[in-house]
Design an enzyme around this catalytic site. Structure first.
Site, PDB file in Angstrom:
ATOM      1  N   ASN A 111     -28.173   5.886  14.753  1.00  0.00           N
ATOM      2  CA  ASN A 111     -27.186   5.678  15.814  1.00  0.00           C
ATOM      3  C   ASN A 111     -25.917   5.007  15.258  1.00  0.00           C
ATOM      4  OD1 ASN A 111     -28.608   6.800  17.944  1.00  0.00           O
ATOM      5  ND2 ASN A 111     -29.706   4.904  18.376  1.00  0.00           N
ATOM      6  N   HIS A 160     -24.584   8.090  18.970  1.00  0.00           N
ATOM      7  CA  HIS A 160     -25.723   8.269  19.870  1.00  0.00           C
ATOM      8  C   HIS A 160     -26.053   9.740  20.112  1.00  0.00           C
ATOM      9  CE1 HIS A 160     -26.423   4.082  20.923  1.00  0.00           C
ATOM     10  NE2 HIS A 160     -25.096   3.903  20.909  1.00  0.00           N
ATOM     11  N   GLU A 200     -37.149   4.926  20.763  1.00  0.00           N
ATOM     12  CA  GLU A 200     -37.576   5.878  19.749  1.00  0.00           C
ATOM     13  C   GLU A 200     -39.097   5.838  19.557  1.00  0.00           C
ATOM     14  OE1 GLU A 200     -36.631   2.028  17.553  1.00  0.00           O
ATOM     15  OE2 GLU A 200     -35.894   3.160  19.266  1.00  0.00           O
ATOM     16  N   ASP A 256     -43.500   5.621  16.083  1.00  0.00           N
ATOM     17  CA  ASP A 256     -42.172   5.009  16.120  1.00  0.00           C
ATOM     18  C   ASP A 256     -41.353   5.592  14.971  1.00  0.00           C
ATOM     19  OD1 ASP A 256     -40.538   2.614  17.368  1.00  0.00           O
ATOM     20  OD2 ASP A 256     -40.237   2.550  15.183  1.00  0.00           O
ATOM     21  N   ASP A 311     -29.705  11.279  19.879  1.00  0.00           N
ATOM     22  CA  ASP A 311     -30.387  12.104  20.896  1.00  0.00           C
ATOM     23  C   ASP A 311     -30.962  13.371  20.278  1.00  0.00           C
ATOM     24  OD1 ASP A 311     -29.747  10.222  22.754  1.00  0.00           O
ATOM     25  OD2 ASP A 311     -28.054  11.328  23.625  1.00  0.00           O
TER      26      ASP A 311
END
Length: 567
Positions: A445, A450, A480, A437, A454
């Site tokens: 973000n 965003h 994530e 994680d 990405d």
């Protein structure tokens, strides 16, 4: 590559669609059909050539097998003589006449040449030379311990050789040549003066000298081609088959059979029988022509030095095959019972006038009539199949992979992981799971947007996949959150893999915006089926997930592979 090809084809079709000249489209289609029709016709010619070559080899194989069967009888006879000699050496007969012959040898062994005659009507005489002659070369050896039994055995085998010579036979001569200075042959000389010269000739021939234990360890039958013999003129070559005679690991001598070229030619013609198309030739291992199926010498296909070298090179690398030499096609096959090869020479003129020439003309006409229709149908069907295959692969990839990270999606990961877990359980192998994680991903973000998130996910996925084996499976199971399956790896090794991935992620900077880079970290939880003998993937993932959150509770950017309450 497939995507690039698709766009090229699409651009080409779009260009054709934009053109309003129908004649141009017709001309292009006609040109395409003409080119492909020509290629397919050429391919059919290649197939026909392969069938022609196969036919040539089948005919040659039939002839070679027939010739081998004829020569096998002589080889069997040669081995029978050797076996008889060995048995006679092992258990000599106690006849008085044989003992008298052995006793007489002791009185003549020092004379330059001698003969031991027991009964001319029943057995062949034993011819010999003196002790002095034998002592002149290391190849010969007159051992008193063996000589008595050998003379008795030679007289016994002489009876068999005489019977062989009195019946219808293929061989010109059958003989036993000893290292002890004696020999027995079906054409015994009338003149005593010939005994020494003949024996010298015999023991200096390759078919005798190359049968020693070192030269012929397998003690097998060998064939030799010689240009002259002691009894034949220089233009009458002889083919000799020989085999060594051993008893109690002692080399006594050689049993041999002589064949004339005329006999070999007759055997070749008998083997050819109805296969009259083309010429068949028999060669020895040095490509000396022994016999041909052509009756006239002027019609024999001869080869120059370059062609002979090409044939020799091809024969050296394979036991059978074919070779094109100008307008001639040469196929060959080695014989099992002869140290040589049979060649079949077929000329282009014979091929055109034969069945394959007629078939070629018919095929050319058929292709001229039907190629266009068949080719267009084939192109249409192939295009449809290719489009369906491309579409199928695209849909399958999209169904199994996460489009952002290009790793396995959750469904694909779970399915592949369960299969690997079952395999590892059946083979009693370890099976480990790593749960990953990214730390503080929500902040990325929130701060950079965003699109930056990405980029971080894609970059992290690449770092995870780079550190794995081809047998490992990695996938994205959440926003994530990632999961890695390690079949065959135990818990300590799996934790080391996790640590390498953590270190790689922690050490990289990611460009999220122009002139803006960030560092990220990740927390890892590791579990293994060997801990509790449980191969259920979902439970192993749950354990790894619990340890992942322990890693976050203890400061993030770390690997936890054992429960903290057990430490």
């Amino acid at each position: 590559m497939q995507r690039d090809t698709y766009f090229v084809k699409r651009s080409f079709l779009q260009w054709l669609h934009n053109r309003s000249n129908p004649g141009l489209i017709v001309n292009i289609c006609f040109l395409v059909v003409l080119i492909f029709s020509t290629l397919l016709t050429w391919r059919e010619v290649v197939v026909l050539e392969g069938a022609y070559v196969s036919s040539q080899r089948n005919h040659l194989e039939t002839v070679a097998s027939a010739l081998d069967r004829q020569l096998q009888f002589s080889v069997d006879k040669l081995l029978f003589f050797r076996k008889s000699m060995g048995e006679a050496l092992q258990t000599p007969l106690g006849f008085d006449v044989l003992q008298m012959a052995v006793a007489r040898f002791k009185t003549v062994r020092n004379t330059p040449s001698w003969q031991l005659i027991v009964d001319k009507d029943r057995t062949l005489p034993v011819n010999g030379v003196s002790d002095e002659f034998v002592s002149k070369t290391t190849l010969l050896n007159r051992d008193d311990e063996h000589i008595s039994h050998e003379i008795s055995a030679a007289l016994e085998v002489g009876y068999l050789l005489r019977l062989a010579s009195s019946s219808t036979q293929k061989e010109e001569r059958a003989m036993y040549i000893s290292r002890a200075g004696l020999w027995v042959a079906t054409n015994t000389p009338v003149n005593d003066d010939e005994i020494i010269s003949r024996y010298y000739h015999f023991v200096t021939r390759p078919w005798f000298t190359q049968q020693s234990g070192r030269a012929n360890r397998a003690r097998a039958v060998r064939w030799f081609f010689s240009s002259t013999t002691s009894t034949a003129p220089a233009d009458a070559p002889t083919i000799t088959a020989s085999v060594p005679v051993y008893f109690n690991n002692y080399w006594y001598g050689v049993v041999a059979l002589d064949f004339s070229v005329a006999t070999m030619k007759r055997l070749l013609k008998d083997a050819v029988a109805d296969h009259t198309e083309g010429e068949y030739q028999l060669y020895d291992t040095r490509l000396n022509l022994i016999a041909s199926s052509e009756a006239s010498a002027s019609k024999i296909n001869l080869f120059d030095d370059v062609e002979r070298a090409q044939i020799a090179s091809a024969i050296a690398s394979d036991t059978e095959g074919g070779l094109r030499l100008g307008s001639r096609f040469v196929s060959w096959e080695r014989l099992d019972h002869f140290n040589g090869v049979v060649l079949r020479v077929h000329t282009l003129d014979e091929g055109v006038r034969g069945d394959f020439g007629s078939i070629s003309i018919v095929l050319a006409l058929l292709w001229a009539l039907f190629t266009a229709m068949l080719l267009i149908s084939w192109l249409v069907i192939r295009r449809m199949v290719r489009n369906m295959y491309t579409l199928q692969n695209s849909l399958q990839w999209q169904a199994w992979h996460d489009p952002l990270t290009r790793l396995n999606n959750r469904g694909a990961l779970f399915e592949r992981a369960k299969q690997l877990a079952e395999t590892c359980q059946q083979q009693s192998l370890p099976f480990s799971v790593i749960q990953i994680d990214l730390d503080h991903f929500k902040n990325i973000n929130d701060l950079f947007g965003h699109q930056a998130g990405d980029k971080v996910l894609s970059h992290a996925a690449g770092l995870i996949a780079t550190g794995l084996r081809t047998s490992d499976v990695a996938g994205r199971v959440g926003g994530e959150e990632f999961c890695v399956v390690l079949p065959g790896i135990a818990l300590p090794e799996a934790s080391a893999v996790a640590e390498r991935i953590r270190s790689r992620i922690d050490s990289k900077e990611i460009l999220v915006k122009k002139n803006t880079t960030i560092r990220i970290s990740a927390s890892f939880g590791v579990s293994c089926a060997h801990e509790k003998g449980n191969y259920n993937f979902e439970q192993l993932q749950s354990i790894a997930d619990t340890r992942l959150y322990q890693a976050k509770q203890y400061g993030r950017n770390r690997v936890v592979w054992r429960d903290r309450d057990k430490e």
